[in-house]
Write a protein that holds these residues in place. Structure first.
Motif, PDB file in Angstrom:
ATOM      1  N   GLY A  42       1.598  13.625   4.608  1.00 32.40           N
ATOM      2  CA  GLY A  42       0.921  12.377   4.948  1.00 32.40           C
ATOM      3  C   GLY A  42      -0.346  12.123   4.167  1.00 32.40           C
ATOM      4  N   LYS A  43      -0.707  13.059   3.292  1.00 31.65           N
ATOM      5  CA  LYS A  43      -1.917  12.883   2.499  1.00 31.65           C
ATOM      6  C   LYS A  43      -1.542  12.425   1.103  1.00 31.65           C
ATOM      7  N   LEU A  44      -2.485  11.820   0.431  1.00 31.18           N
ATOM      8  CA  LEU A  44      -2.199  11.370  -0.929  1.00 31.18           C
ATOM      9  C   LEU A  44      -3.499  11.285  -1.715  1.00 31.18           C
ATOM     10  N   CYS A  45      -3.406  11.555  -3.016  1.00 30.42           N
ATOM     11  CA  CYS A  45      -4.612  11.529  -3.839  1.00 30.42           C
ATOM     12  C   CYS A  45      -4.908  10.102  -4.310  1.00 30.42           C
ATOM     13  N   ALA A  46      -6.024   9.941  -4.968  1.00 31.80           N
ATOM     14  CA  ALA A  46      -6.439   8.623  -5.444  1.00 31.80           C
ATOM     15  C   ALA A  46      -5.418   8.047  -6.429  1.00 31.80           C
TER      16      ALA A  46
ATOM     17  N   GLU B 265       1.080   5.189   1.012  1.00 29.27           N
ATOM     18  CA  GLU B 265       0.483   6.223   1.854  1.00 29.27           C
ATOM     19  C   GLU B 265       1.305   7.495   1.713  1.00 29.27           C
TER      20      GLU B 265
ATOM     21  N   GLY C  28      -5.260  20.885  -1.821  1.00 26.82           N
ATOM     22  CA  GLY C  28      -6.428  20.311  -1.157  1.00 26.82           C
ATOM     23  C   GLY C  28      -6.301  20.468   0.347  1.00 26.82           C
ATOM     24  N   PHE C  29      -5.112  20.179   0.859  1.00 28.99           N
ATOM     25  CA  PHE C  29      -4.827  20.319   2.283  1.00 28.99           C
ATOM     26  C   PHE C  29      -5.045  21.772   2.710  1.00 28.99           C
TER      27      PHE C  29
ATOM     28  N   GLN D  85      -2.162   6.643  -4.857  1.00 27.53           N
ATOM     29  CA  GLN D  85      -2.318   5.374  -4.150  1.00 27.53           C
ATOM     30  C   GLN D  85      -2.442   4.202  -5.102  1.00 27.53           C
TER      31      GLN D  85
ATOM     32  N   LYS E 122       0.836  -1.196   0.000  1.00 26.92           N
ATOM     33  CA  LYS E 122       0.000   0.000   0.000  1.00 26.92           C
ATOM     34  C   LYS E 122       0.867   1.240   0.000  1.00 26.92           C
TER      35      LYS E 122
ATOM     36  N   VAL F 114      -2.636  17.783  -3.998  1.00 29.54           N
ATOM     37  CA  VAL F 114      -2.758  17.334  -2.611  1.00 29.54           C
ATOM     38  C   VAL F 114      -2.433  18.479  -1.659  1.00 29.54           C
TER      39      VAL F 114
ATOM     40  N   VAL G  61      -8.126  21.190  -6.926  1.00 30.55           N
ATOM     41  CA  VAL G  61      -8.474  19.944  -6.240  1.00 30.55           C
ATOM     42  C   VAL G  61      -8.130  18.736  -7.113  1.00 30.55           C
TER      43      VAL G  61
ATOM     44  N   PHE H 198      -6.871  23.949   1.244  1.00 29.09           N
ATOM     45  CA  PHE H 198      -8.288  24.308   1.125  1.00 29.09           C
ATOM     46  C   PHE H 198      -9.044  23.907   2.391  1.00 29.09           C
ATOM     47  N   GLY H 199      -8.758  22.717   2.909  1.00 27.86           N
ATOM     48  CA  GLY H 199      -9.389  22.274   4.151  1.00 27.86           C
ATOM     49  C   GLY H 199      -9.127  23.247   5.282  1.00 27.86           C
TER      50      GLY H 199
END
Lengths: 732, 237
Positions: free
Chosen positions: A84-88, A74, A226-227, A91, A72, A223, A216, A229-230
């Motif tokens: 630590g974030k990742l887009c579709a 991540e 997107g982070f 992954q 996997k 990513v 986005v 934006f949150g």
């Protein structure tokens, strides 16, 4: 003996006896009693830090590896870009490694081009074939008949490719990508005097005004943005950032906006100037910022006179009061931020429209401040007009002035046929591809020298944008290579060695890894301290070289002598009577420009806006659909002056009635079992438009007509066209 | 019924104001949990295997149209309609508030899926294949469910178990943020927050008390463990 132990031993004995004939039983079987040497503990996973090279954003990743298999991907929490974030898409890269249709060894074409008939050959044979072709060019003193076609490369690989072409003696290295941000670099050079990509501080802004910037999905660094934006929405206790989106199609990004302004395609730049004029006329501008940037309000106002509210409202098809309200909100909310994106840039008036948006930022004082835009972030190197280079290469190929093309990537799929690239490539006598799948380009190739998958490769990944800090991500192999493949840079180096002479001397390295290490060593500098090996292992463990931003970028200002943007009215390919609808092509959320299509997780991922799976489609406003007699899922034909396509229709309430949109990414002829023959590639419809007879990458300036063919569109959506619950029932 | 004595009550908060609908969570879930790859035909039959989906709603009409996204996964209800109908007790409630599914008990009656108002249980109508070498990506922590078995979101129970073992080994409780399901871990906008609702100071517990909070189909009285936070500032529609 416990039941479980018995079963384990039993299975092991059975498997061992069954496997004993295979080349190495140890590779398949991990003994429970004596652990193997490599630190493999059954059931315990190891994480390797690496970097994602799937899109130019270049996020940091951690790969979970269990018993020697990548499981996997991540996000790497230590990476300053994606935290630590990742887009579709990122992954799904593990499926690139384990794709069942990978090219397992070099291939030589045995049938006609495009037939997919290849014979398997050895690496010695494959390299000899390539070296022979290049040697012939050297002997004929026609080294400029070699072309190298790649996506824009960065870091060590860029150095290597440039060195290879330089020492060979060919200036024909084309770094082209359909969605490359050349337009943004050019605009920055013209406005701020330096071709650097900006950093948008979305997290800290209070008013975000996006002219088609789909951050986005794909814009610069999805990513990271997107982070941000949150955090803009809910990261602050008392402030919720407001978001207004301008664009003829409601994209995934626009879906999160508070206000969507469906401006007519090509009118965005004029709208930006209309807003600028209103801000000037109502004295809402930041006087200090104007002075600092060498601009004068009365002078600007006079020169923007043509963009009065009445005219701009007429051009953009928006209501006057709405435009005025947005202008006032934008000017009076501090900090605010305006950004321009691909749908605006890929119009005939794109280059100036993008600069009009930059001018808005200057006007209200958003440059170089928190919550605003930093025009000088990151490196200034990168192609600024690779599209012109593409056309000149096409010209050369058509004139039979290119004999060998080496291609990395899949330009046959991702370059619009209107440029003539595919046709020109077919004339080239020898094509070598480095694809790890038999994609559309590899199918045309005479020789396929398969590259490693990303998770088997060494490399450095320098993020395109999205951070103000200097970041070099490192890629390391997390599994032993599955097949008899070699990394693209290794092949270049082996070819150089094979050619001998100055070529071989240009690469004094034993391997690409050695070159990478020496290049990183240079980057680390003396600050790294004594033993570089220790530093290197540390960097690998961390995932790269992340420096704190001590240098601070330059505070770029509006360049003295920069002309005022003047977008002018857009022009479109196709007669309005024959082709009444605008066509917008946009990168699909899952596949981007098509590179994600071979991966089944991405094929199965419902498109967020339409929930369509495993297909492509054309989006029509409900009103337009009624007018054309088309209902959801019908098969329709979309015809442009350039060509025509058949695909299913999706009734899409978030698009202008005079516009239709088709996602990029599908319509592959190759690319493995999951991509092949699926959907349609809208690039076939796109016509070439030019300003002053100089062609521009105006991919959204084509007009089309849509006709219904039958009700059998065979469209599959994961969700109900309206959603399974009525939204009032669940109060969202 | 057994008294809930566990110090943990796992729950999640989904902030719809942050959610952009990008789909990163959907792929993360599929990657983490060995969820089968479904072809076009299977999905056309309504037999998609995703444990987590993003519902999309169109609200209003052009040009005043809005899209709303709603990530829907198992709500881990405390009065779960799926649990009492299982004839073989494959669907059960654990002391930590998780709505579990024992795959090797499941006989495939599909009563639970039928009774779930959120339609988050998915049934293996077909045997799913991972053509070699795609099977190498299968996680060893989770079983691969065969045909005829109902499966669903577990809040990545394998991760919770591991974190609990680690914590118990060190003689402490699981810290807030120490364990995250794959979806929450990857969410770029941090719209998904997972945590222990029994600890009133955990981030998830604090967020779940937000005035923006609501539960999905609350009127059914299922008492879900997931709190959704309404998107704010939708003033222009």
């Amino acid at each position: 003996m416990k039941r479980r132990t018995f079963l384990q031993l039993g299975t092991m004995t059975a498997a061992a006896s069954w496997l004993s004939g295979c080349r190495s039983a140890n590779e398949k079987l991990i003994p429970y009693l004596t652990p193997p040497d490599e630190g493999v503990t059954p059931g315990m996973a190891v994480y390797y830090a690496s970097s994602c090279r799937f899109c130019p954003a270049g996020c940091g990743i951690l790969v979970r590896v269990s018993e020697g298999r990548a499981k996997k991907i991540e996000g790497n929490p230590a990476h300053p870009l994606n935290r630590g974030k990742l887009c579709a898409r990122g992954q799904a890269v593990v499926q690139e490694l384990y794709h069942p249709d990978r090219v397992t060894q070099p291939l030589k074409r045995s049938g006609p081009r495009g037939s997919g008939q290849f014979t398997r050959i050895s690496w010695e044979e494959g390299l000899a074939l390539l070296t022979e072709q290049l040697g012939k060019l050297q002997r004929e003193r026609a080294t400029d008949r070699l072309a190298l076609v790649t996506p824009p490369l960065r870091g060590t690989l860029a150095e290597l490719a440039a060195g290879f072409m330089r020492s060979f003696g060919s200036p024909r290295h084309l770094s082209y990508e359909l969605l490359g941000p050349d337009w943004l670099r050019t605009a920055a050079r013209r406005s701020f005097g330096q071709p650097s990509l900006p950093y948008y501080d979305i997290a800290e802004t209070r008013y975000l005004l996006s002219f088609g910037a789909d951050f986005v999905e794909y814009h610069l660094s999805p990513v990271q943005y997107g982070f941000a934006f949150g955090r803009m929405r809910q990261g602050r206790d008392t402030v919720r950032g407001h978001f207004t989106y301008v664009g003829g199609r409601m994209s995934l990004t626009a879906a999160s906006a508070d206000r969507w302004m469906a401006a007519r395609p090509g009118s965005e730049g004029m709208l930006a100037l209309g807003i600028a004029r209103l801000i000037l006329a109502e004295s809402l501008f930041d006087a200090g910022s104007l002075t600092a940037n060498g601009l004068r309000a009365d002078d600007l106002l006079r020169r923007l006179e043509a963009y009065d509210l009445d005219r701009v409202a007429h051009l953009s098809g928006l209501r006057q009061d709405v435009i005025a309200e947005v202008a006032r909100e934008f000017a009076t909310t501090r900090p605010a931020l305006a950004m321009a994106g691909e749908p605006v840039a890929f119009q005939t008036n794109g280059p100036d429209a993008v600069r009009a948006v930059q001018l808005l930022n200057v006007l209200v004082g958003n440059l170089n401040r928190p919550g605003g835009i930093y025009p000088d972030a990151g490196e200034t190197t990168g192609p600024e007009d690779s599209f012109a280079e593409l056309l000149s290469l096409v010209d050369r190929m058509l004139g039979d002035r290119i004999s060998v093309v080496m291609v990395h990537g899949d330009p046959v799929h991702a370059v619009p046929p209107a440029t003539g690239f595919q046709e020109a490539l077919a004339r080239v006598p020898f094509i070598a591809s480095f694809s790890s799948l038999l994609d559309d380009t590899a199918l045309q190739a005479d020789l396929v020298l398969p590259d490693h998958a990303a998770l088997e490769s060494w490399g450095d990944v320098i993020p395109l944008a999205g951070t103000r800090e200097p970041v070099i991500g490192l890629m390391q192999p997390v599994v032993t290579p599955l097949y008899d493949t070699r990394q693209f840079p290794e092949v270049l180096m082996a070819t150089a060695r094979g050619l001998g002479g100055t070529m071989a001397a240009a690469f004094p390295y034993q391997s690409y890894l050695e070159m990478l290490k020496s290049s990183i060593k240079k980057r680390v500098g003396p600050a790294g301290g004594g033993d570089f090996e220790v530093v290197w292992v540390d960097l690998l463990r961390q995932g790269g070289l992340f420096k704190a931003n001590n240098g601070q970028g330059k505070s770029l200002r509006w360049a003295a002598g920069a002309t005022l943007p003047d977008p002018g009215e857009p022009r479109f390919a196709g007669d309005e009577k024959q082709f009444p609808l605008h066509l917008q092509v946009y990168p699909s959320t899952a596949f981007l420009d098509g590179r994600g299509a071979p991966l089944p997780w991405l094929q199965q991922l419902p498109d967020p806006m339409t929930t369509v799976v495993w297909d492509s489609w054309v989006e029509l406003n409900p009103e337009t659909a009624v007018w054309l007699g088309i209902s959801f899922g019908d098969l329709v034909e979309v015809t442009s002056p350039q060509g025509s396509l058949r695909l299913p229709a999706v009734i899409y309430p978030g698009i202008r009635p005079d516009t239709v949109a088709i996602p990029l990414g599908q319509g592959h002829h190759g690319g493995g079992r999951y991509a092949k023959g699926r959907g349609a590639n809208p690039l076939a419809l796109v016509a070439l438009m030019g300003i002053n007879r100089e062609p521009q990458p105006a991919w959204n300036a084509t007009m089309v007509r849509v006709t219904r063919i039958s009700e059998k569109g065979e469209l599959v959506t994961a969700g109900n066209p309206q959603g399974s619950y009525r939204s009032e029932l669940i109060e969202i | 019924m057994e008294k809930m004595t566990s110090p943990y009550r796992w729950g999640m908060v989904v902030d719809l104001d942050r959610c952009t609908g990008c789909g990163a969570c959907v792929v993360a879930c599929q990657a983490e949990n060995n969820v089968g790859i479904c072809g076009k035909r299977e999905i056309a039959e309504g037999r998609d295997m995703h444990w987590l989906r993003i519902e999309r709603f169109w609200v209003g009409e052009y040009p005043n149209v809005r899209v709303r996204f709603l990530p829907v996964l198992c709500q881990h209800c405390h009065d779960a309609p799926c649990e009492p109908v299982c004839p073989v007790y494959a669907s059960y409630h654990n002391p930590e508030g998780l709505n579990g599914q024992v795959y090797n008990r499941c006989v495939g009656t599909r009563y639970c899926g039928n009774n779930c108002p959120y339609a988050v249980r998915v049934f293996n109508f077909y045997s799913h294949e991972w053509p070699k070498p795609l099977d190498n990506q299968l996680s060893p922590d989770i079983t691969v469910r065969p045909r005829g078995v109902m499966e669903k979101c577990t809040f990545c129970i394998q991760r919770i178990r591991r974190a609990r073992e680690d914590a118990e080994g060190e003689g402490r409780k699981i810290r807030d943020g120490e364990v995250q399901p794959a979806c929450a871990q990857t969410c770029p906008t941090e719209a998904l927050v997972f945590g222990n609702l029994a600890d009133p100071r955990s981030r998830a517990a604090r967020l779940s008390r937000s005035p923006r909070g609501f539960r999905l189909l609350e009127h059914l009285g299922t008492h879900p463990s997931i709190t959704y936070l309404k998107g704010g500032g939708r003033e222009h529609v």
